[in-house]
Design a protein around this motif. Structure first.
Motif, PDB file in Angstrom:
ATOM      1  N   ALA A   1       0.888  -1.296   0.208  1.00  0.00           N
ATOM      2  CA  ALA A   1      -0.099   0.051   0.047  1.00  0.00           C
ATOM      3  C   ALA A   1       0.836   1.364   0.005  1.00  0.00           C
ATOM      4  CB  ALA A   1      -0.892   0.148   1.249  1.00  0.00           C
ATOM      5  N   ALA A   2       1.987   1.161   0.715  1.00  0.00           N
ATOM      6  CA  ALA A   2       2.840   2.439   0.575  1.00  0.00           C
ATOM      7  C   ALA A   2       3.421   2.503  -0.413  1.00  0.00           C
ATOM      8  CB  ALA A   2       3.823   2.019   2.054  1.00  0.00           C
ATOM      9  N   TRP A   3       4.070   1.410  -1.262  1.00  0.00           N
ATOM     10  CA  TRP A   3       4.664   1.588  -2.514  1.00  0.00           C
ATOM     11  C   TRP A   3       3.692   2.168  -3.393  1.00  0.00           C
ATOM     12  CZ3 TRP A   3       3.650   0.087  -7.401  1.00  0.00           C
ATOM     13  CH2 TRP A   3       4.674   0.295  -8.589  1.00  0.00           C
ATOM     14  N   ARG A   4       2.285   1.666  -3.472  1.00  0.00           N
ATOM     15  CA  ARG A   4       1.213   2.141  -4.553  1.00  0.00           C
ATOM     16  C   ARG A   4       1.063   3.682  -4.255  1.00  0.00           C
ATOM     17  NH1 ARG A   4      -3.410   3.398  -3.328  1.00  0.00           N
ATOM     18  NH2 ARG A   4      -3.618   2.173  -1.315  1.00  0.00           N
ATOM     19  N   ARG A   5       1.003   4.153  -2.855  1.00  0.00           N
ATOM     20  CA  ARG A   5       0.660   5.512  -2.838  1.00  0.00           C
ATOM     21  C   ARG A   5       1.849   6.284  -3.285  1.00  0.00           C
ATOM     22  NH1 ARG A   5      -1.184   3.460   2.416  1.00  0.00           N
ATOM     23  NH2 ARG A   5      -3.512   3.303   2.346  1.00  0.00           N
ATOM     24  N   THR A   6       3.192   6.083  -3.158  1.00  0.00           N
ATOM     25  CA  THR A   6       4.273   6.418  -3.342  1.00  0.00           C
ATOM     26  C   THR A   6       4.353   6.557  -5.093  1.00  0.00           C
ATOM     27  OG1 THR A   6       5.718   5.846  -1.751  1.00  0.00           O
ATOM     28  CG2 THR A   6       6.789   6.366  -3.509  1.00  0.00           C
ATOM     29  N   ALA A   7       3.944   5.470  -5.759  1.00  0.00           N
ATOM     30  CA  ALA A   7       4.089   5.553  -7.322  1.00  0.00           C
ATOM     31  C   ALA A   7       2.826   6.288  -7.723  1.00  0.00           C
ATOM     32  CB  ALA A   7       3.730   4.046  -7.300  1.00  0.00           C
ATOM     33  N   GLN A   8       1.628   6.371  -6.984  1.00  0.00           N
ATOM     34  CA  GLN A   8       0.469   7.250  -7.368  1.00  0.00           C
ATOM     35  C   GLN A   8       1.028   8.755  -7.458  1.00  0.00           C
ATOM     36  OE1 GLN A   8      -3.319   4.506  -6.076  1.00  0.00           O
ATOM     37  NE2 GLN A   8      -2.559   6.333  -4.832  1.00  0.00           N
ATOM     38  N   MET A   9       1.825   9.066  -6.557  1.00  0.00           N
ATOM     39  CA  MET A   9       2.132  10.477  -6.475  1.00  0.00           C
ATOM     40  C   MET A   9       3.113  10.605  -7.409  1.00  0.00           C
ATOM     41  SD  MET A   9       0.503  12.193  -4.242  1.00  0.00           S
ATOM     42  CE  MET A   9       1.179  13.552  -4.288  1.00  0.00           C
ATOM     43  N   GLN A  10       4.353   9.849  -7.800  1.00  0.00           N
ATOM     44  CA  GLN A  10       5.174  10.140  -8.930  1.00  0.00           C
ATOM     45  C   GLN A  10       4.337  10.306 -10.264  1.00  0.00           C
ATOM     46  OE1 GLN A  10       7.366   6.481  -8.355  1.00  0.00           O
ATOM     47  NE2 GLN A  10       8.824   7.451  -7.429  1.00  0.00           N
ATOM     48  N   ILE A  11       3.459   9.424 -10.276  1.00  0.00           N
ATOM     49  CA  ILE A  11       2.632   9.437 -11.622  1.00  0.00           C
ATOM     50  C   ILE A  11       1.679  10.912 -11.489  1.00  0.00           C
ATOM     51  CG2 ILE A  11       0.624   8.426 -12.796  1.00  0.00           C
ATOM     52  CD1 ILE A  11       1.639   6.029 -11.976  1.00  0.00           C
TER      53      ILE A  11
END
Length: 155
Positions: free
Chosen positions: A41-51
Motif C-alpha cells: 500500500a505504501a509503495w502504491r501511494r508513492t507510485a501514485q504520487m510520482q505519476i
C-alpha cells in the motif's frame, strides 16, 4: 514521424511505472486487485504520487502531450480523474502538496462518469478497444486498482 525535441514527459519511464503499478496491484491470474499489505500500500501511494506529478504536466500541456503520445495522455487523464475520486489517504501517505491537492479537488468536482467517458471515447478514437486493452500502458489495469478505493457511483 519525427521525434519532438523536448517531450512533455519521459513517456517510456511513465509507461513502465504504470506497468509496475499494474504488476504489483493486480493478481496475474485473475486480473483482480490484490489484497495489499502495508508495504504494498505504501509503495502504491508513492507510485501514485510520482505519476500524479507527471499527470499534472500532461494535463497542463494536454494538446502537445496528445500529439506525442495519445494513449499515454488519455491514460494519464483517466488516472488523475480516478485519484481525484479516491479518499486522499489512499492517494498518498504524506500530505499532498497544495498544487496537486487543488488539481485533484478541481477534478473531483466533475462527474466521474462524464469525464471518464470522454477519455475512453478519446482512447477508442485512437484504436479499437482490444488494442487499447492490450497496449503497454496498462490503462484498464490501473483503473481496476483505483476503482476499489473510489466512492460508489450514483445510481
Amino acid at each position: 514521424r519525427r521525434a519532438l525535441p523536448s517531450p512533455v514527459v519521459d513517456w517510456p519511464q511513465l509507461r513502465d511505472l504504470f506497468a509496475e503499478l499494474a504488476r504489483r496491484g493486480l493478481d496475474s491470474r485473475t486480473g483482480r486487485p490484490v489484497t495489499e499489505d502495508a508495504e504494498t500500500a505504501a509503495w502504491r501511494r508513492t507510485a501514485q504520487m510520482q505519476i500524479l506529478a507527471l499527470a499534472a504536466v500532461v494535463l497542463l500541456k494536454f494538446h502537445t502531450a496528445l500529439v506525442e503520445c495519445p494513449i499515454g495522455t488519455a491514460t494519464m487523464s483517466l488516472f488523475a480523474l480516478s485519484l481525484a475520486h479516491m479518499p486522499r489517504e489512499e492517494v498518498s501517505e504524506e500530505p499532498i502538496p497544495r498544487h496537486f491537492d487543488l488539481m485533484l479537488s478541481d477534478l473531483g468536482r466533475r462527474p466521474f462518469i462524464e469525464f471518464a467517458a470522454r477519455d475512453v471515447r478519446l482512447l477508442l478514437d485512437i484504436a479499437p478497444l482490444q488494442v487499447i486493452a492490450a497496449a503497454e500502458w496498462s490503462t484498464f489495469s490501473v483503473l481496476s486498482i483505483c476503482e476499489r478505493f473510489m466512492a460508489p457511483l450514483p445510481a
